[in-house]
Motif scaffolding. Structure first.
Motif, PDB file in Angstrom:
ATOM      1  N   LEU A  46       0.838  -1.196   0.000  1.00 33.40           N
ATOM      2  CA  LEU A  46       0.000   0.000   0.000  1.00 33.40           C
ATOM      3  C   LEU A  46       0.877   1.251   0.000  1.00 33.40           C
ATOM      4  CD1 LEU A  46      -2.836   1.142   0.013  1.00 33.40           C
ATOM      5  CD2 LEU A  46      -2.816   1.001   2.499  1.00 33.40           C
ATOM      6  N   ASP A  47       1.952   1.250   0.772  1.00 32.86           N
ATOM      7  CA  ASP A  47       2.885   2.372   0.790  1.00 32.86           C
ATOM      8  C   ASP A  47       3.507   2.559  -0.589  1.00 32.86           C
ATOM      9  OD1 ASP A  47       4.718   4.346   2.295  1.00 32.86           O
ATOM     10  OD2 ASP A  47       6.111   3.001   1.274  1.00 32.86           O
ATOM     11  N   SER A  48       3.873   1.484  -1.228  1.00 36.30           N
ATOM     12  CA  SER A  48       4.480   1.560  -2.555  1.00 36.30           C
ATOM     13  C   SER A  48       3.494   2.122  -3.575  1.00 36.30           C
ATOM     14  CB  SER A  48       4.936   0.165  -2.981  1.00 36.30           C
ATOM     15  OG  SER A  48       5.533   0.195  -4.248  1.00 36.30           O
ATOM     16  N   ALA A  49       2.245   1.675  -3.519  1.00 36.30           N
ATOM     17  CA  ALA A  49       1.219   2.189  -4.434  1.00 36.30           C
ATOM     18  C   ALA A  49       0.983   3.678  -4.204  1.00 36.30           C
ATOM     19  CB  ALA A  49      -0.077   1.407  -4.257  1.00 36.30           C
ATOM     20  N   TRP A  50       0.953   4.101  -2.944  1.00 38.58           N
ATOM     21  CA  TRP A  50       0.781   5.521  -2.607  1.00 38.58           C
ATOM     22  C   TRP A  50       1.927   6.333  -3.209  1.00 38.58           C
ATOM     23  CZ3 TRP A  50      -2.953   8.293  -0.065  1.00 38.58           C
ATOM     24  CH2 TRP A  50      -2.604   9.542   0.420  1.00 38.58           C
ATOM     25  N   HIS A  51       3.147   5.838  -3.030  1.00 32.73           N
ATOM     26  CA  HIS A  51       4.336   6.514  -3.539  1.00 32.73           C
ATOM     27  C   HIS A  51       4.275   6.657  -5.059  1.00 32.73           C
ATOM     28  CE1 HIS A  51       8.592   7.554  -3.923  1.00 32.73           C
ATOM     29  NE2 HIS A  51       8.705   6.583  -4.806  1.00 32.73           N
ATOM     30  N   HIS A  52       3.962   5.583  -5.762  1.00 32.70           N
ATOM     31  CA  HIS A  52       3.926   5.625  -7.226  1.00 32.70           C
ATOM     32  C   HIS A  52       2.767   6.475  -7.735  1.00 32.70           C
ATOM     33  CE1 HIS A  52       7.304   3.052  -7.722  1.00 32.70           C
ATOM     34  NE2 HIS A  52       6.751   2.091  -7.009  1.00 32.70           N
ATOM     35  N   GLY A  53       1.673   6.498  -7.005  1.00 32.81           N
ATOM     36  CA  GLY A  53       0.556   7.370  -7.385  1.00 32.81           C
ATOM     37  C   GLY A  53       0.961   8.833  -7.351  1.00 32.81           C
ATOM     38  N   TRP A  54       1.669   9.237  -6.297  1.00 30.89           N
ATOM     39  CA  TRP A  54       2.118  10.632  -6.201  1.00 30.89           C
ATOM     40  C   TRP A  54       3.225  10.933  -7.202  1.00 30.89           C
ATOM     41  CZ3 TRP A  54      -0.718  14.314  -4.662  1.00 30.89           C
ATOM     42  CH2 TRP A  54      -1.687  14.095  -3.694  1.00 30.89           C
ATOM     43  N   GLU A  55       4.019   9.936  -7.569  1.00 28.61           N
ATOM     44  CA  GLU A  55       5.003  10.132  -8.637  1.00 28.61           C
ATOM     45  C   GLU A  55       4.301  10.438  -9.952  1.00 28.61           C
ATOM     46  OE1 GLU A  55       8.984   7.518  -7.767  1.00 28.61           O
ATOM     47  OE2 GLU A  55       7.280   6.490  -8.665  1.00 28.61           O
ATOM     48  N   VAL A 112       1.296  11.830 -10.310  1.00 32.37           N
ATOM     49  CA  VAL A 112       0.765  13.197 -10.211  1.00 32.37           C
ATOM     50  C   VAL A 112       1.881  14.208 -10.456  1.00 32.37           C
ATOM     51  CG1 VAL A 112      -0.238  14.891  -8.636  1.00 32.37           C
ATOM     52  CG2 VAL A 112      -1.136  12.557  -8.687  1.00 32.37           C
ATOM     53  N   ALA A 113       3.040  13.993  -9.848  1.00 32.88           N
ATOM     54  CA  ALA A 113       4.167  14.909 -10.027  1.00 32.88           C
ATOM     55  C   ALA A 113       4.633  14.956 -11.476  1.00 32.88           C
ATOM     56  CB  ALA A 113       5.323  14.498  -9.113  1.00 32.88           C
TER      57      ALA A 113
END
Length: 83
Positions: free
Chosen positions: A60-69, A71-72
């Motif tokens: 879940l942390d990894s998915a959150w991180h890649h989602g914000w990547e 967006v960026a």
């Protein structure tokens, strides 16, 4: 194992747990936030899943991180032009 350049939160942080190795200095309460989001959306069982070499909190942390990547990336390239 934390990513290079990150560190575990200090032991006096109230959210520190032995199973949260992906905590960073920049945002030490991210695992707490992700657990709350998972519970509110009905996916708390996945967050707490840790068996057979899988760890739901890590994924879940990894998915959150890649989602914000993502967006960026969209923000950074929205006004990009060819050279």
């Amino acid at each position: 194992m934390p990513e290079p350049g990150t560190a575990l939160a200090s032991s006096d942080c109230p959210a520190v747990g032995s199973q949260t190795l992906f905590r960073t200095v920049e945002y030490p309460n991210l695992p707490t936030l992700l657990e709350r989001l998972a519970t509110k959306t009905g996916n708390g069982g996945f967050y707490k899943f840790a068996d057979f070499g899988m760890n739901g909190a890590f994924h879940l942390d990894s998915a959150w991180h890649h989602g914000w990547e993502t967006v960026a990336t969209v923000v950074a390239t929205s006004k990009a032009t060819t050279r």
